[in-house]
Motif scaffolding. Structure first.
Motif, PDB file in Angstrom:
ATOM      1  N   GLU A  74      41.259  40.947  39.908  1.00 31.99           N
ATOM      2  CA  GLU A  74      41.107  39.814  41.022  1.00 31.99           C
ATOM      3  C   GLU A  74      41.557  38.664  40.205  1.00 31.99           C
ATOM      4  O   GLU A  74      41.333  38.465  39.172  1.00 31.99           O
ATOM      5  CB  GLU A  74      39.589  39.824  41.484  1.00 31.99           C
ATOM      6  CG  GLU A  74      39.495  38.977  42.574  1.00 31.99           C
ATOM      7  CD  GLU A  74      38.069  39.334  43.211  1.00 31.99           C
ATOM      8  OE1 GLU A  74      37.431  40.055  42.779  1.00 31.99           O
ATOM      9  OE2 GLU A  74      37.984  38.643  44.333  1.00 31.99           O
ATOM     10  N   GLN A  75      42.052  37.719  41.136  1.00 34.23           N
ATOM     11  CA  GLN A  75      42.292  36.352  40.595  1.00 34.23           C
ATOM     12  C   GLN A  75      41.939  35.275  41.777  1.00 34.23           C
ATOM     13  O   GLN A  75      42.415  35.520  42.985  1.00 34.23           O
ATOM     14  CB  GLN A  75      43.783  36.511  40.262  1.00 34.23           C
ATOM     15  CG  GLN A  75      44.337  35.090  39.396  1.00 34.23           C
ATOM     16  CD  GLN A  75      44.815  34.381  40.460  1.00 34.23           C
ATOM     17  OE1 GLN A  75      44.785  32.974  40.234  1.00 34.23           O
ATOM     18  NE2 GLN A  75      45.513  34.582  41.387  1.00 34.23           N
ATOM     19  N   ASN A  80      32.821  34.396  46.901  1.00 34.65           N
ATOM     20  CA  ASN A  80      33.681  35.321  47.783  1.00 34.65           C
ATOM     21  C   ASN A  80      34.243  36.177  46.986  1.00 34.65           C
ATOM     22  O   ASN A  80      35.396  36.395  47.253  1.00 34.65           O
ATOM     23  CB  ASN A  80      34.772  34.473  48.891  1.00 34.65           C
ATOM     24  CG  ASN A  80      35.304  35.431  49.880  1.00 34.65           C
ATOM     25  OD1 ASN A  80      34.762  36.435  49.976  1.00 34.65           O
ATOM     26  ND2 ASN A  80      36.230  34.935  50.264  1.00 34.65           N
ATOM     27  N   PRO A  81      33.517  37.140  46.208  1.00 37.52           N
ATOM     28  CA  PRO A  81      34.329  38.148  45.469  1.00 37.52           C
ATOM     29  C   PRO A  81      34.538  39.348  46.182  1.00 37.52           C
ATOM     30  O   PRO A  81      33.937  39.548  47.218  1.00 37.52           O
ATOM     31  CB  PRO A  81      33.082  38.230  44.412  1.00 37.52           C
ATOM     32  CG  PRO A  81      31.924  38.079  45.243  1.00 37.52           C
ATOM     33  CD  PRO A  81      32.104  37.103  45.991  1.00 37.52           C
ATOM     34  N   GLN A  82      35.986  39.593  45.963  1.00 31.45           N
ATOM     35  CA  GLN A  82      36.304  40.784  46.882  1.00 31.45           C
ATOM     36  C   GLN A  82      36.352  42.182  46.150  1.00 31.45           C
ATOM     37  O   GLN A  82      36.387  43.159  46.843  1.00 31.45           O
ATOM     38  CB  GLN A  82      38.005  40.254  46.967  1.00 31.45           C
ATOM     39  CG  GLN A  82      38.039  39.062  48.023  1.00 31.45           C
ATOM     40  CD  GLN A  82      37.593  39.255  49.427  1.00 31.45           C
ATOM     41  OE1 GLN A  82      38.001  40.016  50.009  1.00 31.45           O
ATOM     42  NE2 GLN A  82      36.849  38.492  49.576  1.00 31.45           N
ATOM     43  N   HIS A  83      36.740  42.352  44.850  1.00 31.82           N
ATOM     44  CA  HIS A  83      36.865  43.450  44.136  1.00 31.82           C
ATOM     45  C   HIS A  83      35.457  43.987  44.113  1.00 31.82           C
ATOM     46  O   HIS A  83      34.573  43.261  43.650  1.00 31.82           O
ATOM     47  CB  HIS A  83      37.469  43.273  42.920  1.00 31.82           C
ATOM     48  CG  HIS A  83      38.007  44.571  42.217  1.00 31.82           C
ATOM     49  ND1 HIS A  83      37.180  45.641  41.759  1.00 31.82           N
ATOM     50  CD2 HIS A  83      39.255  45.332  42.516  1.00 31.82           C
ATOM     51  CE1 HIS A  83      38.026  46.687  41.531  1.00 31.82           C
ATOM     52  NE2 HIS A  83      39.184  46.470  41.786  1.00 31.82           N
ATOM     53  N   PRO A  84      35.105  45.500  44.379  1.00 33.95           N
ATOM     54  CA  PRO A  84      33.983  45.819  44.093  1.00 33.95           C
ATOM     55  C   PRO A  84      33.225  45.630  42.548  1.00 33.95           C
ATOM     56  O   PRO A  84      32.127  45.572  42.565  1.00 33.95           O
ATOM     57  CB  PRO A  84      34.105  47.605  44.189  1.00 33.95           C
ATOM     58  CG  PRO A  84      35.271  47.565  45.228  1.00 33.95           C
ATOM     59  CD  PRO A  84      36.208  46.392  44.812  1.00 33.95           C
ATOM     60  N   VAL A 132      44.414  37.537  49.583  1.00 22.06           N
ATOM     61  CA  VAL A 132      43.320  37.604  50.363  1.00 22.06           C
ATOM     62  C   VAL A 132      43.311  36.558  51.287  1.00 22.06           C
ATOM     63  O   VAL A 132      42.996  36.615  52.554  1.00 22.06           O
ATOM     64  CB  VAL A 132      42.118  37.572  49.675  1.00 22.06           C
ATOM     65  CG1 VAL A 132      40.895  37.384  50.385  1.00 22.06           C
ATOM     66  CG2 VAL A 132      41.873  38.958  48.758  1.00 22.06           C
ATOM     67  N   ASP A 133      43.851  35.293  50.757  1.00 21.58           N
ATOM     68  CA  ASP A 133      43.798  34.079  51.663  1.00 21.58           C
ATOM     69  C   ASP A 133      45.213  33.837  52.309  1.00 21.58           C
ATOM     70  O   ASP A 133      45.325  32.481  52.853  1.00 21.58           O
ATOM     71  CB  ASP A 133      43.021  32.895  50.894  1.00 21.58           C
ATOM     72  CG  ASP A 133      43.781  32.782  49.567  1.00 21.58           C
ATOM     73  OD1 ASP A 133      45.011  33.436  49.459  1.00 21.58           O
ATOM     74  OD2 ASP A 133      43.650  31.884  49.002  1.00 21.58           O
ATOM     75  N   ASP A 137      43.657  36.652  45.223  1.00 20.51           N
ATOM     76  CA  ASP A 137      44.174  38.032  45.336  1.00 20.51           C
ATOM     77  C   ASP A 137      43.579  39.242  44.782  1.00 20.51           C
ATOM     78  O   ASP A 137      42.693  38.925  43.788  1.00 20.51           O
ATOM     79  CB  ASP A 137      45.755  38.218  44.823  1.00 20.51           C
ATOM     80  CG  ASP A 137      46.002  37.830  43.307  1.00 20.51           C
ATOM     81  OD1 ASP A 137      45.367  38.633  42.611  1.00 20.51           O
ATOM     82  OD2 ASP A 137      46.169  36.703  42.934  1.00 20.51           O
ATOM     83  N   VAL A 138      43.764  40.452  44.868  1.00 16.25           N
ATOM     84  CA  VAL A 138      42.696  41.342  44.600  1.00 16.25           C
ATOM     85  C   VAL A 138      43.651  42.704  44.597  1.00 16.25           C
ATOM     86  O   VAL A 138      44.371  42.969  45.570  1.00 16.25           O
ATOM     87  CB  VAL A 138      41.468  41.653  45.570  1.00 16.25           C
ATOM     88  CG1 VAL A 138      41.717  41.869  46.960  1.00 16.25           C
ATOM     89  CG2 VAL A 138      40.388  42.475  45.045  1.00 16.25           C
ATOM     90  N   ALA A 139      43.156  43.378  43.607  1.00 16.73           N
ATOM     91  CA  ALA A 139      43.876  44.897  43.597  1.00 16.73           C
ATOM     92  C   ALA A 139      42.940  45.864  43.971  1.00 16.73           C
ATOM     93  O   ALA A 139      42.312  46.433  43.229  1.00 16.73           O
ATOM     94  CB  ALA A 139      44.544  45.183  42.103  1.00 16.73           C
TER      95      ALA A 139
END
Lengths: 354, 342
Positions: free
Chosen positions: B240-241, B250-254, B314-315, B324-326
């Motif tokens: 994630e970045q 707003n964290p996206q990666h688990p 993501v945005d 962005d997230v992987a």
């Protein structure tokens, strides 16, 4: 919580504990001074309680833990654990006392014998202190492994086959083997990765609840101590600066050092980090071989005044349940009005719980 | 570049492998990022996540063999460090790029005075005379807040405390006005009050000198305090970045989400129980064909085993520019996020 906790007898009572390590110099190795690692520390721990002991490296917190279990011979003071003064027991009496008090060490790598199997390590205290049969022992080892969440299949493996978190579980199982009442946890999570720390902390909490254990939790991780401890002692250069219930300490630290220490903690929240007023202490901790005259903190204290440089303040109760060693609080009438940054108090008091 | 500004450092598709007797270890796998002038990029990850190896690979500081940089490019001001000759690279190391390591005791040479170690860089890289180098060294020590600087030049590393040693390391790294400063866990070995001093110093220096900084740490608290943008690494990959506030809010990666919940807070409500990320980090012994976090992930599904997720925006902005997230899993909408974060 505190009033209720006043009634039971403390399980551990430490009075005026001193641990000085002599310095020998010169050709004839003459005794020229002492490293005053612990210099007059007193506190109680109630049954079932977790007392957090925090401070920076070199402040003497680990030495307190070790002197408590008499892994060092204390220079002075009394350590009463479950009714007996451990600091002055004879060797055989001390051996008989050992099952009630155990320790979990910082580095699980160094504290487990690499040539012993897991069953050997966990079973060793049983060999030493009980007369269990081989079958009983195996049964007990399995029980302990279940308790700390180690698979029974691992019983014949060696420490190097385990990860850091699992090794720490082995250390905990060993400490539990003889049904202790009191466990000193000396930085048990410092060597672990963040995602593994929570596993070990949760295990310690579960065990405490299930077995009614009493912990002295030594750590430099202030947020983890806040999570675990009922009361917290903050040490600086061999002495306790403040001893307060966790809730009070974190919402409104009284001692200037406790205040600076807490303000230095990095909160994982960028919004808060941008708003917070940090107290940046100048300089380094003085050497415990040559502590300043007067208050140990006087060389770095932002609120130092003349008296601090002459007289060491004693730890005294300045508010119910809160003990502080600071001249700012010597006169109790001024205790409430000393300037703690207002913004932080407001913020913290909203959410402070338990 | 959509932002217009040209990044000072651009890394694309970096892949580093260690060859060991028991097989290959894929320590860094397809890592890409960029660094703008004056920006502070935080790199977070646990031990073994590949964060240090990535930074060492940039300057080819890893011993080869066993290390092998198998693919990628590292453009510093448009020039590829991975293609550079040894002489040119030496000018970059300690010149255009400064490095501060974790342990200030082992990274300073105990048998040379601090002054000799600072002036070495100045004389080799900048060609200064002995006297000029010494004057500059005194300036540098003053810059990093070491009192009595001229006298301290003659002191040996063991005569400094941990915090002071780290200041010396920073002075050496800054000696040649680097464009990029890479700091690998520079405050991990220090106590909190000393750590606070160093963080404050870095903030000041950055404002004064305007260099770009890459700050590697496992401590999310430190990151929250100083970074502009954060890159989270796990199992040798960037998972994630995002800009720092966005990442924490707003964290996206688990993995990021779980990691934020495993740390107890210092203020506010005391949590009843810490969240646990079950299991262990991956071994990285095979080239990843699946998501490295799948075994510990609470949202895993079939696709996670079949396919290593690529970074996706993501945005709406380009990957690497915004958030962005992987991950194959789609994080729920903001309303549900609030409770997850609290």
């Amino acid at each position: 919580m505190l009033d209720a906790s006043r009634q039971p007898e403390p399980l551990v009572r430490v009075e005026g504990l001193k641990m000085h390590f002599p310095i020998y110099t010169g050709l004839f190795r003459s005794h020229t001074g002492d490293v005053k690692a612990v210099d007059g520390v007193s506190f109680d721990i109630l049954p079932g309680e977790t007392l957090g002991l925090v401070g920076e490296s070199g402040c003497g917190k680990s030495t307190v833990g070790r002197a408590l279990l008499r892994l060092y011979e204390p220079t002075a003071g009394r350590v009463i654990i479950d009714g007996e003064d451990v600091a002055h027991l004879s060797a055989e009496k001390l051996r008989q006392k050992r099952p009630t008090m155990q320790m979990v060490f910082q580095d699980p790598q160094a504290s487990l014998n690499p040539r012993m199997t897991l069953a050997g390590i966990i079973g060793e205290p049983l060999d030493e202190h009980t007369s269990m049969s081989r079958a009983e022992k195996t049964q007990r080892i399995y029980e302990l492994m279940d308790q700390v969440g180690l698979n029974r299949r691992f019983a014949n493996r060696y420490p190097h086959e385990f990860s850091g978190g699992q090794r720490q579980r082995i250390g905990i199982a060993r400490a539990l083997a003889l049904n202790p009442k009191f466990i000193v946890c000396d930085e048990p999570i410092a060597a672990l990765d963040v995602s593994i720390q929570a596993q070990v902390v949760n295990l310690l909490e579960d065990l405490q609840e299930r077995l009614g254990l009493t912990y002295l939790f030594i750590s430099h991780d202030l947020s983890m101590v806040r999570h675990l401890a009922d009361r917290v002692a903050v040490m600086y250069l061999g002495r306790i600066a403040e001893l307060s219930p966790s809730k009070d300490l974190y919402s409104r630290p009284l001692h200037p050092y406790a205040e600076a220490l807490l303000s230095a903690v990095n909160e994982p929240d960028p919004e808060l980090a941008a708003r917070r007023n940090r107290i940046i202490l100048k300089g380094d901790v003085p050497s415990p071989a040559n502590p300043p005259q007067g208050c140990n903190f006087c060389t770095r204290c932002p609120r130092v005044f003349d008296l601090c440089r002459q007289v060491k303040p004693d730890l005294q109760e300045v508010e119910p349940g809160r003990f502080v060693a600071c001249h700012l609080f010597s006169d109790k009438t001024t205790a409430g009005t000393t300037g703690v940054p207002e913004a932080r108090i407001e913020h913290n008091q909203q959410g402070a719980s338990k | 570049m959509p932002n217009g500004a040209k990044p000072v450092l651009q890394v694309r598709g970096l892949k580093t492998v260690f060859r060991t007797r028991t097989g290959e270890v894929h320590a860094v796998n397809n890592v890409s990022f960029h660094l703008q002038r004056g920006e502070l990029l935080g790199v977070v990850g646990e031990s073994g996540s590949g964060k240090s190896v990535t930074m060492m690979s940039l300057l080819r500081l890893l011993p080869a063999p066993p290390a092998e940089i198998r693919a990628g490019e590292v453009l510093l001001n448009g020039r590829d460090l991975l293609q550079m000759g040894a002489d040119e690279l030496r000018d970059v190391r300690g010149g255009k790029v400064g490095f501060v390591f974790q342990d200030p005791m082992t990274s300073l040479n105990p048998v040379f005075t601090v002054g000799m170690q600072i002036t070495e860089a100045l004389r080799k890289h900048m060609g200064l005379s002995k006297a000029a180098a010494e004057t500059r060294a005194v300036e540098l020590l003053q810059l990093v807040g070491i009192p009595d600087a001229r006298k301290r030049l003659k002191a040996f590393p063991h005569q400094f405390s941990g915090g002071m040693r780290q200041r010396v390391m920073i002075a050496i790294a800054l000696a040649c006005d680097p464009d990029v400063l890479i700091a690998d866990e520079p405050t991990t070995a220090l106590d909190v009050t000393i750590q606070a001093q160093i963080l404050e110093l870095v903030k000041e220096l950055r404002a004064k000198l305007g260099m770009a900084i890459i700050w590697i740490t496992h401590d999310l608290g430190v990151i929250a305090g100083i970074a502009d943008r954060v890159m989270v690494m796990y199992g040798g990959q960037v998972v994630e970045q995002a800009p720092v506030r966005e990442l924490f809010a707003n964290p996206q990666h688990p993995y990021t989400r779980a990691l934020l919940k495993t740390i107890p807070k210092i203020s506010g409500e005391r949590e009843a129980r810490l969240k646990v990320i079950e299991g262990q980090p991956p071994m990285l012994s095979a080239a990843p064909s699946a998501c490295p976090f799948r075994e510990r992930c609470e949202y895993r599904h079939d696709r996670c085993n079949a396919e290593n997720p690529l970074r996706r925006a993501v945005d709406g902005r380009e990957v690497g520019q915004g958030h962005d997230v992987a991950c194959h899993w789609q994080a729920p909408a903001p309303a549900a996020r609030e409770t997850a974060h609290a």
